[in-house]
Write a protein that holds these residues in place. Structure first.
Motif, PDB file in Angstrom:
ATOM      1  N   ALA A 263      39.737 -12.785  11.447  1.00 19.45           N
ATOM      2  CA  ALA A 263      38.347 -12.666  11.886  1.00 19.45           C
ATOM      3  C   ALA A 263      37.384 -13.153  10.815  1.00 19.45           C
ATOM      4  N   GLN A 264      37.797 -13.081   9.535  1.00 17.35           N
ATOM      5  CA  GLN A 264      36.945 -13.511   8.447  1.00 17.35           C
ATOM      6  C   GLN A 264      37.468 -14.824   7.850  1.00 17.35           C
ATOM      7  N   PRO A 265      36.601 -15.682   7.348  1.00 17.37           N
ATOM      8  CA  PRO A 265      37.064 -16.932   6.730  1.00 17.37           C
ATOM      9  C   PRO A 265      37.967 -16.651   5.526  1.00 17.37           C
ATOM     10  N   HIS A 266      38.978 -17.478   5.364  1.00 14.68           N
ATOM     11  CA  HIS A 266      39.928 -17.385   4.249  1.00 14.68           C
ATOM     12  C   HIS A 266      40.670 -16.046   4.226  1.00 14.68           C
ATOM     13  N   GLN A 267      40.731 -15.393   5.352  1.00  9.07           N
ATOM     14  CA  GLN A 267      41.460 -14.127   5.448  1.00  9.07           C
ATOM     15  C   GLN A 267      42.799 -14.371   6.122  1.00  9.07           C
ATOM     16  N   ILE A 268      43.869 -13.959   5.463  1.00 12.37           N
ATOM     17  CA  ILE A 268      45.204 -14.117   6.028  1.00 12.37           C
ATOM     18  C   ILE A 268      45.495 -12.920   6.931  1.00 12.37           C
ATOM     19  N   PRO A 269      45.676 -13.128   8.235  1.00 14.27           N
ATOM     20  CA  PRO A 269      45.872 -11.999   9.160  1.00 14.27           C
ATOM     21  C   PRO A 269      47.324 -11.522   9.161  1.00 14.27           C
ATOM     22  N   TYR A 270      47.689 -10.769   8.138  1.00 17.62           N
ATOM     23  CA  TYR A 270      49.079 -10.338   8.020  1.00 17.62           C
ATOM     24  C   TYR A 270      49.509  -9.474   9.208  1.00 17.62           C
ATOM     25  N   ALA A 271      48.665  -8.549   9.630  1.00 13.64           N
ATOM     26  CA  ALA A 271      49.030  -7.647  10.720  1.00 13.64           C
ATOM     27  C   ALA A 271      49.218  -8.419  12.020  1.00 13.64           C
ATOM     28  N   ALA A 272      48.306  -9.342  12.328  1.00 14.16           N
ATOM     29  CA  ALA A 272      48.454 -10.146  13.545  1.00 14.16           C
ATOM     30  C   ALA A 272      49.671 -11.058  13.463  1.00 14.16           C
ATOM     31  N   THR A 273      49.957 -11.580  12.271  1.00 20.64           N
ATOM     32  CA  THR A 273      51.152 -12.411  12.093  1.00 20.64           C
ATOM     33  C   THR A 273      52.415 -11.608  12.328  1.00 20.64           C
ATOM     34  N   MET A 274      52.432 -10.371  11.831  1.00 20.74           N
ATOM     35  CA  MET A 274      53.588  -9.509  12.061  1.00 20.74           C
ATOM     36  C   MET A 274      53.737  -9.173  13.544  1.00 20.74           C
ATOM     37  N   ALA A 275      52.625  -8.976  14.231  1.00 19.28           N
ATOM     38  CA  ALA A 275      52.681  -8.707  15.665  1.00 19.28           C
ATOM     39  C   ALA A 275      53.229  -9.914  16.417  1.00 19.28           C
ATOM     40  N   ALA A 276      52.771 -11.105  16.046  1.00 16.92           N
ATOM     41  CA  ALA A 276      53.295 -12.311  16.688  1.00 16.92           C
ATOM     42  C   ALA A 276      54.773 -12.507  16.380  1.00 16.92           C
ATOM     43  N   GLY A 277      55.167 -12.228  15.142  1.00 17.07           N
ATOM     44  CA  GLY A 277      56.582 -12.319  14.811  1.00 17.07           C
ATOM     45  C   GLY A 277      57.429 -11.353  15.619  1.00 17.07           C
ATOM     46  N   THR A 278      56.890 -10.175  15.895  1.00 19.53           N
ATOM     47  CA  THR A 278      57.612  -9.219  16.743  1.00 19.53           C
ATOM     48  C   THR A 278      57.766  -9.755  18.155  1.00 19.53           C
ATOM     49  N   VAL A 279      56.707 -10.340  18.688  1.00 18.07           N
ATOM     50  CA  VAL A 279      56.768 -10.906  20.036  1.00 18.07           C
ATOM     51  C   VAL A 279      57.804 -12.018  20.117  1.00 18.07           C
ATOM     52  N   VAL A 280      57.914 -12.823  19.063  1.00 19.34           N
ATOM     53  CA  VAL A 280      58.830 -13.957  19.074  1.00 19.34           C
ATOM     54  C   VAL A 280      60.266 -13.523  18.813  1.00 19.34           C
ATOM     55  N   THR A 281      60.469 -12.516  17.982  1.00 18.00           N
ATOM     56  CA  THR A 281      61.810 -12.152  17.530  1.00 18.00           C
ATOM     57  C   THR A 281      62.506 -11.166  18.458  1.00 18.00           C
ATOM     58  N   VAL A 282      61.790 -10.175  18.939  1.00 21.38           N
ATOM     59  CA  VAL A 282      62.429  -9.119  19.728  1.00 21.38           C
ATOM     60  C   VAL A 282      63.160  -9.662  20.965  1.00 21.38           C
ATOM     61  N   PRO A 283      62.586 -10.600  21.747  1.00 22.67           N
ATOM     62  CA  PRO A 283      63.361 -11.117  22.891  1.00 22.67           C
ATOM     63  C   PRO A 283      64.683 -11.761  22.493  1.00 22.67           C
ATOM     64  N   LEU A 284      64.709 -12.466  21.352  1.00 27.18           N
ATOM     65  CA  LEU A 284      65.970 -13.072  20.906  1.00 27.18           C
ATOM     66  C   LEU A 284      66.980 -12.007  20.520  1.00 27.18           C
ATOM     67  N   ILE A 285      66.513 -10.949  19.850  1.00 25.97           N
ATOM     68  CA  ILE A 285      67.426  -9.864  19.475  1.00 25.97           C
ATOM     69  C   ILE A 285      67.999  -9.193  20.716  1.00 25.97           C
ATOM     70  N   ILE A 286      67.140  -8.935  21.705  1.00 27.37           N
ATOM     71  CA  ILE A 286      67.612  -8.315  22.944  1.00 27.37           C
ATOM     72  C   ILE A 286      68.607  -9.224  23.653  1.00 27.37           C
ATOM     73  N   LEU A 287      68.322 -10.520  23.676  1.00 24.65           N
ATOM     74  CA  LEU A 287      69.217 -11.477  24.326  1.00 24.65           C
ATOM     75  C   LEU A 287      70.585 -11.491  23.666  1.00 24.65           C
ATOM     76  N   VAL A 288      70.611 -11.489  22.352  1.00 24.32           N
ATOM     77  CA  VAL A 288      71.892 -11.500  21.634  1.00 24.32           C
ATOM     78  C   VAL A 288      72.644 -10.194  21.844  1.00 24.32           C
ATOM     79  N   LEU A 289      71.934  -9.064  21.832  1.00 21.81           N
ATOM     80  CA  LEU A 289      72.601  -7.778  22.034  1.00 21.81           C
ATOM     81  C   LEU A 289      73.179  -7.657  23.440  1.00 21.81           C
ATOM     82  N   ILE A 290      72.472  -8.189  24.431  1.00 24.79           N
ATOM     83  CA  ILE A 290      72.970  -8.105  25.804  1.00 24.79           C
ATOM     84  C   ILE A 290      74.226  -8.943  25.980  1.00 24.79           C
TER      85      ILE A 290
END
Length: 306
Positions: A263-290
Motif C-alpha cells: 500500500a505504501q511506496p517502497h514497501q515490501i508486502p511480506y504478509a500479502a506475499t506469504m498469503a499468495a504463496g499459501t494460495v499457490v502452494t497448498v493446492p499442490l500439496i493437497i494434490l500430491v497427498l491425494i
C-alpha cells in the motif's frame, strides 16, 4: 494267556534349550532392532519438520495482520484475511490472472509432453534401430542442460520473431524441459514390461496401435500419471524463464508474487506475499497427498522385474 495292553503313547515335544550366551545374543539383536527403528523414526520426523516448517511459517504469516508480521510465535496471532484480499486486489497485484496463466500453460505443457513422450519412450523401449543409444544420451543431456544458458538466446529469438510476452514463448521451452523427464521415466517402465502381453494381443487380432492402446497403456497408467504430475509441477514452479519472457498479461504466479506491491511506496508486502504463496502452494500439496500412492507406484514402476 496274558495280553499286554500298551498304554497311550505320550509324545513329549522337545523344547529348545538356550544357554546364557544365546539369550544374550537374542536380547542384543532385539535392542539393535529397536534402536534402528527409533533412529529411523527420529530421522523421519526431522526430515518432515525440515521440509514442512517453511511452508507452515508461510501459512501462519499469511494470516497475520501486517503490524504483527515479524512475530515469532508458532501460531497465527491477530488472524485476518486482509492479506489474501490484498493479494487478489487487481488494483495492486495480478495474482488471479497469473493463476489462470500458470494453470493454462502447465496443462498445455503436460498434455503435449505426454502425447509426444509416451510415443517416444515406447519406441525407444521396444524398437531396435541404429543410433538408439545416441538418442537416449541426447535426451538425458537435454535434461541436464542449465536453463540459464538458454535465457539469452531464447530472449533474442523470441524478440526477433515477435513472440516476446506471448504464451508460446513459455510453452515451447517448458515442453523441451518436460519431455526428457517424460521419456526417461516412461522408457524405464516400458523396457521392463514383458513382451508377451503385447504378443498375446497381436495374436488375438489387435494391430500394433490397438495393442498399445488396449493393453500397454492401461498398465502404464501409474507411470503416466506420475509423469504428468511432475511435469505440471515443474512448469508451475518455474521462475527464471517466466521472469524474462512474459509481460503483465502473460506472467505466471511465480513472477506475479515476485512483483507484489504494498500500500505504501517502497514497501515490501511480506504478509500479502506469504498469503499468495499459501494460495499457490497448498493446492499442490493437497494434490500430491491425494495421489501419493499413484506417484510412488509410478516412480517405482519398472524398477523391479516381475
Amino acid at each position: 494267556m496274558h495280553t499286554t495292553v500298551a498304554g497311550p503313547a505320550t509324545a513329549t515335544a522337545e523344547r529348545p534349550v538356550f544357554d546364557d550366551r544365546s539369550i544374550a545374543r537374542i536380547r542384543s539383536r532385539r535392542r539393535r532392532a529397536a534402536g534402528s527403528a527409533a533412529r529411523t523414526a527420529i530421522q523421519a520426523v526431522l526430515i518432515v519438520v525440515w521440509c514442512l516448517l517453511p511452508a507452515y511459517w508461510m501459512f501462519v504469516t499469511g494470516f497475520r495482520e501486517v503490524p504483527y508480521t515479524y512475530e515469532t510465535t508458532l501460531w497465527p496471532t491477530h488472524p485476518t484475511f486482509e492479506n489474501f484480499i490484498t493479494a487478489f486486489n487487481p488494483a495492486q497485484n495480478q495474482l488471479g490472472l497469473a493463476l489462470l496463466n500458470s494453470f493454462g500453460i502447465g496443462t498445455v505443457v503436460t498434455v503435449i509432453s505426454l502425447l509426444v513422450g509416451v510415443s517416444a519412450a515406447y519406441c525407444l523401449a521396444r524398437l531396435q534401430f541404429p543410433g538408439k543409444g545416441l538418442i537416449m544420451g541426447a535426451i538425458l543431456g537435454a535434461a541436464m542442460f542449465p536453463g540459464v544458458a538458454l535465457l539469452t538466446p531464447l530472449f533474442g529469438l523470441f524478440s526477433h520473431i515477435g513472440w516476446q510476452g506471448t504464451y508460446q514463448a513459455l510453452i515451447i521451452p517448458y515442453i523441451s524441459g518436460a519431455l526428457p523427464l517424460t521419456v526417461y521415466t516412461l522408457n524405464s517402465f516400458f523396457r521392463e514390461m514383458p513382451w508377451e502381453l503385447e504378443e498375446a494381443a497381436r495374436i488375438d487380432g489387435c494391430t500394433a496401435a490397438q495393442a498399445f492402446r488396449i493393453v500397454i497403456l492401461p498398465l502404464a497408467a501409474p507411470a503416466v500419471f506420475t509423469t504428468a504430475i511432475l511435469a505440471f509441477i515443474a512448469s508451475w514452479n518455474e521462475y527464471l524463464l517466466a521472469s524474462v519472457l512474459t509481460n503483465a498479461q502473460t506472467q505466471t504466479v511465480t513472477v506475479a508474487i515476485g512483483q507484489f506491491t504494498g500500500a505504501q511506496p517502497h514497501q515490501i508486502p511480506y504478509a500479502a506475499t506469504m498469503a499468495a504463496g499459501t494460495v499457490v502452494t497448498v493446492p499442490l500439496i493437497i494434490l500430491v497427498l491425494i495421489f501419493q500412492r499413484r506417484i510412488v507406484a509410478g516412480l517405482t514402476a519398472g524398477g523391479v522385474k516381475g
